[in-house]
Design a protein around this motif. Structure first.
Motif, PDB file in Angstrom:
ATOM      1  N   GLY A 128       0.820  -1.197   0.000  1.00 59.31           N
ATOM      2  CA  GLY A 128       0.000   0.000   0.000  1.00 59.31           C
ATOM      3  C   GLY A 128       0.853   1.245   0.000  1.00 59.31           C
ATOM      4  O   GLY A 128       2.048   1.205  -0.302  1.00 59.31           O
ATOM      5  N   ALA A 129       0.246   2.349   0.340  1.00 60.72           N
ATOM      6  CA  ALA A 129       0.956   3.633   0.361  1.00 60.72           C
ATOM      7  C   ALA A 129       0.260   4.564   1.337  1.00 60.72           C
ATOM      8  O   ALA A 129      -0.948   4.454   1.568  1.00 60.72           O
ATOM      9  CB  ALA A 129       0.973   4.253  -1.027  1.00 60.72           C
ATOM     10  N   PRO A 130       1.029   5.487   1.912  1.00 64.05           N
ATOM     11  CA  PRO A 130       0.421   6.461   2.823  1.00 64.05           C
ATOM     12  C   PRO A 130      -0.329   7.534   2.042  1.00 64.05           C
ATOM     13  O   PRO A 130      -0.106   7.716   0.845  1.00 64.05           O
ATOM     14  CB  PRO A 130       1.630   7.061   3.531  1.00 64.05           C
ATOM     15  CG  PRO A 130       2.716   6.994   2.507  1.00 64.05           C
ATOM     16  CD  PRO A 130       2.467   5.707   1.760  1.00 64.05           C
TER      17      PRO A 130
ATOM     18  N   ASP B 159       1.781  17.794   8.693  1.00 65.63           N
ATOM     19  CA  ASP B 159       0.856  16.913   7.996  1.00 65.63           C
ATOM     20  C   ASP B 159       0.179  16.005   9.010  1.00 65.63           C
ATOM     21  O   ASP B 159       0.687  15.799  10.118  1.00 65.63           O
ATOM     22  CB  ASP B 159       1.625  16.074   6.973  1.00 65.63           C
ATOM     23  CG  ASP B 159       0.737  15.335   5.988  1.00 65.63           C
ATOM     24  OD1 ASP B 159      -0.498  15.472   6.044  1.00 65.63           O
ATOM     25  OD2 ASP B 159       1.285  14.601   5.150  1.00 65.63           O
ATOM     26  N   CYS B 160      -0.946  15.479   8.623  1.00 66.86           N
ATOM     27  CA  CYS B 160      -1.590  14.403   9.360  1.00 66.86           C
ATOM     28  C   CYS B 160      -1.591  13.216   8.410  1.00 66.86           C
ATOM     29  O   CYS B 160      -2.542  12.992   7.663  1.00 66.86           O
ATOM     30  CB  CYS B 160      -3.015  14.794   9.779  1.00 66.86           C
ATOM     31  SG  CYS B 160      -3.815  13.497  10.745  1.00 66.86           S
ATOM     32  N   GLY B 161      -0.479  12.484   8.406  1.00 64.37           N
ATOM     33  CA  GLY B 161      -0.320  11.360   7.491  1.00 64.37           C
ATOM     34  C   GLY B 161      -1.230  10.206   7.873  1.00 64.37           C
ATOM     35  O   GLY B 161      -1.459   9.938   9.044  1.00 64.37           O
TER      36      GLY B 161
ATOM     37  N   HIS C  46      -3.795   7.680  11.650  1.00 59.21           N
ATOM     38  CA  HIS C  46      -3.308   9.044  11.460  1.00 59.21           C
ATOM     39  C   HIS C  46      -2.200   9.377  12.460  1.00 59.21           C
ATOM     40  O   HIS C  46      -2.311   9.069  13.639  1.00 59.21           O
ATOM     41  CB  HIS C  46      -4.466  10.028  11.600  1.00 59.21           C
ATOM     42  CG  HIS C  46      -5.476   9.861  10.513  1.00 59.21           C
ATOM     43  ND1 HIS C  46      -6.515   8.964  10.601  1.00 59.21           N
ATOM     44  CD2 HIS C  46      -5.581  10.457   9.308  1.00 59.21           C
ATOM     45  CE1 HIS C  46      -7.228   9.026   9.489  1.00 59.21           C
ATOM     46  NE2 HIS C  46      -6.689   9.920   8.686  1.00 59.21           N
ATOM     47  N   ARG C  47      -1.169  10.020  11.922  1.00 68.95           N
ATOM     48  CA  ARG C  47      -0.030  10.441  12.735  1.00 68.95           C
ATOM     49  C   ARG C  47       0.397  11.841  12.307  1.00 68.95           C
ATOM     50  O   ARG C  47       0.464  12.138  11.122  1.00 68.95           O
ATOM     51  CB  ARG C  47       1.164   9.510  12.518  1.00 68.95           C
ATOM     52  CG  ARG C  47       0.920   8.082  12.886  1.00 68.95           C
ATOM     53  CD  ARG C  47       2.084   7.200  12.380  1.00 68.95           C
ATOM     54  NE  ARG C  47       1.813   5.808  12.532  1.00 68.95           N
ATOM     55  CZ  ARG C  47       2.185   5.071  13.579  1.00 68.95           C
ATOM     56  NH1 ARG C  47       2.865   5.625  14.551  1.00 68.95           N
ATOM     57  NH2 ARG C  47       1.889   3.796  13.649  1.00 68.95           N
ATOM     58  N   ARG C  48       0.716  12.674  13.275  1.00 63.45           N
ATOM     59  CA  ARG C  48       1.224  14.014  12.991  1.00 63.45           C
ATOM     60  C   ARG C  48       2.653  13.874  12.472  1.00 63.45           C
ATOM     61  O   ARG C  48       3.457  13.119  13.035  1.00 63.45           O
ATOM     62  CB  ARG C  48       1.183  14.872  14.257  1.00 63.45           C
ATOM     63  CG  ARG C  48       1.779  16.243  14.108  1.00 63.45           C
ATOM     64  CD  ARG C  48       1.019  17.180  13.206  1.00 63.45           C
ATOM     65  NE  ARG C  48      -0.383  17.297  13.560  1.00 63.45           N
ATOM     66  CZ  ARG C  48      -1.328  17.633  12.687  1.00 63.45           C
ATOM     67  NH1 ARG C  48      -1.027  17.882  11.422  1.00 63.45           N
ATOM     68  NH2 ARG C  48      -2.580  17.724  13.052  1.00 63.45           N
TER      69      ARG C  48
ATOM     70  N   VAL D 106       7.818  11.843  13.109  1.00 61.88           N
ATOM     71  CA  VAL D 106       6.495  11.245  13.017  1.00 61.88           C
ATOM     72  C   VAL D 106       6.039  10.913  14.440  1.00 61.88           C
ATOM     73  O   VAL D 106       6.714  10.163  15.148  1.00 61.88           O
ATOM     74  CB  VAL D 106       6.513   9.972  12.146  1.00 61.88           C
ATOM     75  CG1 VAL D 106       5.126   9.357  12.059  1.00 61.88           C
ATOM     76  CG2 VAL D 106       7.062  10.268  10.753  1.00 61.88           C
ATOM     77  N   GLU D 107       4.911  11.457  14.829  1.00 60.64           N
ATOM     78  CA  GLU D 107       4.381  11.201  16.165  1.00 60.64           C
ATOM     79  C   GLU D 107       3.581   9.903  16.172  1.00 60.64           C
ATOM     80  O   GLU D 107       3.353   9.285  15.129  1.00 60.64           O
ATOM     81  CB  GLU D 107       3.539  12.385  16.630  1.00 60.64           C
ATOM     82  CG  GLU D 107       4.382  13.627  16.851  1.00 60.64           C
ATOM     83  CD  GLU D 107       3.586  14.788  17.435  1.00 60.64           C
ATOM     84  OE1 GLU D 107       2.337  14.686  17.545  1.00 60.64           O
ATOM     85  OE2 GLU D 107       4.212  15.795  17.762  1.00 60.64           O
ATOM     86  N   GLY D 108       3.134   9.511  17.317  1.00 64.90           N
ATOM     87  CA  GLY D 108       2.437   8.238  17.494  1.00 64.90           C
ATOM     88  C   GLY D 108       1.093   8.164  16.820  1.00 64.90           C
ATOM     89  O   GLY D 108       0.469   9.187  16.482  1.00 64.90           O
TER      90      GLY D 108
END
Length: 124
Positions: free
Chosen positions: A47-49, A71-73, A96-98, A118-120
């Motif tokens: 897959g892909a983000p 971003d909110c990836g 979702h991660r910040r 990348v946050e949790g």
């Protein structure tokens, strides 16, 4: 950068030339180390983000050489599997991660991500 990492992650190719096209410095080191660890542990990504970054700062304002992004990836559809199987490595469904990133203008006038954090899961 994230799309290049997703493509390299399909085979855990830590040496994929495309990575250096978008990342340098600490960012490139972080990505290649992560992919090498996946290779060593026989883990691949599928897959892909999904990303939708926004500019949070430009420096200097008149002739930028550094841009900061937030971003909110979404990694919901970018998961890790044991190589050659459909068995998830981690039972986490993604999410979702910040993400914070610093992009700098290079000597050849290209822009590359130099560092990111990348946050949790669930941080945004």
């Amino acid at each position: 950068m994230w799309q290049a990492m997703a493509r390299a992650g399909e085979t855990s190719d830590w040496q994929a030339p495309e990575l250096a096209r978008y990342a340098t410095g600490n960012a490139l080191t972080t990505i290649t180390r992560s992919l090498y660890a996946d290779h060593f542990n026989h883990v691949v990504s599928k897959g892909a983000p999904r990303n939708n970054p926004a500019v949070t700062a430009v420096d200097p304002p008149d002739a930028p050489t550094t841009i900061r992004l937030s971003d909110c990836g979404d990694s919901t559809n970018w998961l890790q599997y044991k190589e050659g199987t459909n068995e998830l490595v981690d039972n986490s469904p993604g999410g979702h991660r910040r993400i914070y990133a610093e992009v700098k203008k290079q000597a050849d006038a290209t822009w590359k991500v130099e560092q990111f954090a990348v946050e949790g899961l669930g941080s945004c």
